[in-house]
Design a protein around this motif. Sequence first.
Motif, PDB file in Angstrom:
ATOM      1  N   TYR A  19       0.841  -1.198   0.000  1.00 12.93           N
ATOM      2  CA  TYR A  19       0.000   0.000   0.000  1.00 12.93           C
ATOM      3  C   TYR A  19       0.875   1.247   0.000  1.00 12.93           C
ATOM      4  N   TRP A  20       0.252   2.351  -0.417  1.00 11.17           N
ATOM      5  CA  TRP A  20       0.908   3.651  -0.409  1.00 11.17           C
ATOM      6  C   TRP A  20       0.203   4.578   0.580  1.00 11.17           C
ATOM      7  N   LEU A  21       0.995   5.430   1.253  1.00 15.31           N
ATOM      8  CA  LEU A  21       0.468   6.478   2.112  1.00 15.31           C
ATOM      9  C   LEU A  21       0.849   7.824   1.519  1.00 15.31           C
ATOM     10  N   LEU A  22      -0.082   8.766   1.555  1.00 13.39           N
ATOM     11  CA  LEU A  22       0.116  10.089   0.963  1.00 13.39           C
ATOM     12  C   LEU A  22       0.203  11.157   2.042  1.00 13.39           C
ATOM     13  N   GLU A  23       1.287  11.983   1.970  1.00 12.66           N
ATOM     14  CA  GLU A  23       1.384  13.156   2.830  1.00 12.66           C
ATOM     15  C   GLU A  23       0.680  14.341   2.184  1.00 12.66           C
ATOM     16  N   THR A  24       0.311  15.312   3.001  1.00 13.21           N
ATOM     17  CA  THR A  24      -0.337  16.500   2.448  1.00 13.21           C
ATOM     18  C   THR A  24       0.600  17.289   1.539  1.00 13.21           C
ATOM     19  N   ASP A  25       1.932  17.126   1.734  1.00  9.06           N
ATOM     20  CA  ASP A  25       2.869  17.832   0.859  1.00  9.06           C
ATOM     21  C   ASP A  25       3.126  17.076  -0.444  1.00  9.06           C
ATOM     22  N   GLY A  26       2.455  15.944  -0.634  1.00  7.27           N
ATOM     23  CA  GLY A  26       2.570  15.200  -1.886  1.00  7.27           C
ATOM     24  C   GLY A  26       3.531  14.046  -1.849  1.00  7.27           C
ATOM     25  N   ASP A  27       4.327  13.912  -0.794  1.00  4.32           N
ATOM     26  CA  ASP A  27       5.222  12.762  -0.705  1.00  4.32           C
ATOM     27  C   ASP A  27       4.403  11.482  -0.533  1.00  4.32           C
ATOM     28  N   VAL A  28       4.852  10.419  -1.188  1.00  3.20           N
ATOM     29  CA  VAL A  28       4.166   9.132  -1.142  1.00  3.20           C
ATOM     30  C   VAL A  28       5.128   8.086  -0.599  1.00  3.20           C
ATOM     31  N   PHE A  69       4.838   0.601   0.776  1.00  2.00           N
ATOM     32  CA  PHE A  69       5.136  -0.506   1.678  1.00  2.00           C
ATOM     33  C   PHE A  69       4.776  -1.815   0.985  1.00  2.00           C
ATOM     34  N   GLY A  70       5.526  -2.881   1.331  1.00  2.00           N
ATOM     35  CA  GLY A  70       5.266  -4.172   0.717  1.00  2.00           C
ATOM     36  C   GLY A  70       5.531  -4.126  -0.772  1.00  2.00           C
ATOM     37  N   GLY A  71       4.588  -4.601  -1.570  1.00  2.00           N
ATOM     38  CA  GLY A  71       4.753  -4.627  -3.014  1.00  2.00           C
ATOM     39  C   GLY A  71       4.473  -3.310  -3.705  1.00  2.00           C
ATOM     40  N   ALA A  72       4.169  -2.252  -2.945  1.00  2.00           N
ATOM     41  CA  ALA A  72       3.874  -0.942  -3.533  1.00  2.00           C
ATOM     42  C   ALA A  72       5.175  -0.183  -3.744  1.00  2.00           C
ATOM     43  N   ALA A  73       5.601  -0.041  -4.979  1.00  2.00           N
ATOM     44  CA  ALA A  73       6.885   0.568  -5.300  1.00  2.00           C
ATOM     45  C   ALA A  73       6.846   2.079  -5.122  1.00  2.00           C
ATOM     46  N   GLN A  74       8.023   2.651  -4.765  1.00  2.00           N
ATOM     47  CA  GLN A  74       8.158   4.106  -4.720  1.00  2.00           C
ATOM     48  C   GLN A  74       8.246   4.617  -6.159  1.00  2.00           C
ATOM     49  N   LEU A  75       7.323   5.477  -6.540  1.00  2.00           N
ATOM     50  CA  LEU A  75       7.216   5.880  -7.950  1.00  2.00           C
ATOM     51  C   LEU A  75       7.474   7.360  -8.184  1.00  2.00           C
ATOM     52  N   GLY A  76       7.936   8.045  -7.183  1.00  3.37           N
ATOM     53  CA  GLY A  76       8.241   9.455  -7.393  1.00  3.37           C
ATOM     54  C   GLY A  76       8.041  10.261  -6.137  1.00  3.37           C
ATOM     55  N   GLY A 104       4.063  -2.508   7.172  1.00  2.00           N
ATOM     56  CA  GLY A 104       4.843  -1.397   7.690  1.00  2.00           C
ATOM     57  C   GLY A 104       4.021  -0.138   7.811  1.00  2.00           C
ATOM     58  N   SER A 105       4.579   0.843   8.518  1.00  2.00           N
ATOM     59  CA  SER A 105       3.890   2.113   8.714  1.00  2.00           C
ATOM     60  C   SER A 105       4.918   3.186   9.035  1.00  2.00           C
ATOM     61  N   LEU A 106       4.433   4.410   9.234  1.00  2.00           N
ATOM     62  CA  LEU A 106       5.279   5.530   9.630  1.00  2.00           C
ATOM     63  C   LEU A 106       5.025   5.917  11.080  1.00  2.00           C
ATOM     64  N   GLY A 107       4.279   5.064  11.798  1.00  2.00           N
ATOM     65  CA  GLY A 107       3.854   5.431  13.135  1.00  2.00           C
ATOM     66  C   GLY A 107       4.991   5.779  14.070  1.00  2.00           C
ATOM     67  N   GLU A 108       6.149   5.063  13.960  1.00  2.00           N
ATOM     68  CA  GLU A 108       7.281   5.351  14.832  1.00  2.00           C
ATOM     69  C   GLU A 108       8.229   6.384  14.233  1.00  2.00           C
ATOM     70  N   ASN A 109       8.017   6.719  12.975  1.00  2.00           N
ATOM     71  CA  ASN A 109       8.828   7.746  12.301  1.00  2.00           C
ATOM     72  C   ASN A 109       7.898   8.687  11.547  1.00  2.00           C
ATOM     73  N   PRO A 110       7.184   9.542  12.273  1.00  2.00           N
ATOM     74  CA  PRO A 110       6.167  10.394  11.655  1.00  2.00           C
ATOM     75  C   PRO A 110       6.723  11.224  10.512  1.00  2.00           C
ATOM     76  N   PRO A 111       5.949  11.394   9.470  1.00  2.00           N
ATOM     77  CA  PRO A 111       6.401  12.152   8.298  1.00  2.00           C
ATOM     78  C   PRO A 111       6.478  13.658   8.579  1.00  2.00           C
ATOM     79  N   ASP A 112       7.055  14.390   7.621  1.00  2.00           N
ATOM     80  CA  ASP A 112       7.201  15.839   7.770  1.00  2.00           C
ATOM     81  C   ASP A 112       5.847  16.539   7.791  1.00  2.00           C
TER      82      ASP A 112
END
Length: 713
Positions: A462-471, A474-481, A689-697
């Motif tokens: 899966y992908w998680l989206l930040e309000t600043d546009g960063d994606v 996790f798992g089979g979801a590739a980083q695409l930009g 996986g998650s960002l729970g222990e490393n909160p995003p910007d």
Amino acid sequence: MVTCHTGRARVAGALFGILGLLAPLLVLAGAQPSAAGPGDHGQVVPSTPRSDTPVVLDGKVYAHALLGDRVVVGGSFTQIELADGSITNQPYLFAYDVNTGAFDPSFDPVLDKEVLDVEASDLGDGVFIAGRFTQIDGVEKGRVAKLTPLGEIDTRFNASVDAKVLAIDDDGSRLYLGGNFTTANGSTRSSFAAVHAVTGSLDALVAELSGPLGQADSGAVRSLDVHPDGSALLIAHSSRYVNGAHQPALAQIDLATNTVTGWQTDWYWEARHRCTEGAVQVRDAEYSPDGSYFVVTEKGAYLCDKVVAFPTADTAGLEENLWVTAAFDSVYSVGVSDTAVYVGGHFCFLDDLGPIRTADVAAYPFVDKPAACAPGGNQDTDGVAARYQVAALDPATGDPMGWNPGVNSQEAVFDLEVIERGLLLGHDRYQFGGTITGRHSFLDFGGFTPPLPPPMVASEGYWLLETDGDVHGFGGAAQLGIGGGSGHVDIEGNPTGDGYWVVDSAGLVTARGSAPHLGDLVTENTALAAGEKAVSISTTATGDGYWIFTSLGRTVPFGDAVHHGDLTALSLNAPVIDSMATVDGTGYWLVAADGGVFGLGSAGFHGSMGGILLNQPVVGLAPTANGQGYWLVAADGGVFAFGDALFGGSMGGHPLNQPMVGLVPYGTGYFLVAADGGVFVFSDLPFEGSLGENPPDSAIVSATARREPPATG
């Protein structure tokens, strides 16, 4: 159906949930009763019970409910024997898996006194219990409570009465209480009250019971049943008057107007003279699956131990019965399917008498049973059927059917609960149909429990989206930009699992991977109204189109997406916050922050939380794979399941570092995502996986699951 309760198809909660919205919503949503309910069996239940369910060793079983894939059992028992022969102490309430029969040790509330009724919440968020208890897990509870699906106290719900509660039922909006109490939540209520289904706050609905009907438990409400279409509530009581009107023993409340209807029969007013000391007790009552009639059971010595069917419709004058069946001994319980009227009690013979006019009951030549009760030894005699403590009656005539398993109860069969898979039964000894089952028995067709829906998302990731546009993938979801800017609101994966779209509040779409850019509100110069924002994006089945949805309910299609309507003509109570298309793209759902759900095109309406007081606003919606249900999630992590959506769990009642921002269909279930990037999986697929222990910007605002690319070759 709303997940969990007994499965009855109801629309009352759904209609209540959209009060305050404009009338066109009813047309758009298409709210209709389900085509099939728990009583649509097409056959009589088996006479041999399951042998793999927990064995209740002592006390009595008074009540059952089906909560998702759990059977919840309540009563006065204290000990249960498990499949391995071990004995566990679990007083008054336990649960087991409906498919495997395995006892659920995690469902372990500690109560101080017995449970007399159990009702799965129509909202899919737990189970109501009622009885004599005053404490659960050391917390004071006044004889009624709501538990989460894990058996923990639902702290949102707080209601209490001053004496035992004998009966409960809910319709998704309100919980109805019946018993011997005189106050509810500190206010005067005579044996009947209604409270909010989520908070427990006292409702203004009043059905004031007064005047004795015989001598035993005068005034007590022993049974409540919501009509299958949610339009009415049936009250079976032991009083003469309801809100001052002469309505002995039975009354129906119109739940749309909150008024007692004019439906009235004098059967029990006249029949009481034939009972011991005039002490007729109406013990149970239930509507038929189609709602056209209901069946009542009673006790009061052999001249009053009857099963009586009445038409539901309110016609001119007093209502006459459809048929009467004599039981010669007490009849405690009834459960109605399309095929049979199941009755349980202390009887050993039954005789169908046909319809009897009320005017004739005082002089009717009732006779006693043809022989003394002899467990397993009675025979049909002169047209009177030998049926030991449980029987199936013909719904049309009341004639005893051939089904004849027998129970060895000491006092009676206290509860019969019709569910899709068959019949749940509670009594006070150890045997049903020659099988040792303890005080609880399950007559199981097998295969009627709705299977888990096919996965909407078959792959892991899966992908998680930040309000600043960063994606973040996790798992089979590739980083695409890497994103950029601000004000992003939603992300949607494409059908092939190798791309996604991101939309911001202005309606600007960014496409990544193989997901094509097909236009957006900014490049198309689509003007937004003052305060209007883009809130979500949803793909078509092909991935060659998508819709952008706005806070005012506007729907803008691009590529091969087809416009199926929008909500711009409506005055909404709360802004739209999320949307999802059907799998085939022929419709879509929109959900507002107040929990109101709108189905357009082929997207069916299965219920909502609109009009119901919530602790936190709704922040997301996700449909099941076949579109016959959906889940909603609130900012506090509470999950509400509707239609065929199975409740898999929630974070409601658990401390959160940051509020939830969305719910995503994932495998056979879903996952929740919080603003700090915490991910909570309730599915057959793993946590990746998650960002729970490393909160995003910047705050996480949305998530999407990676879809499995279609098979080739």
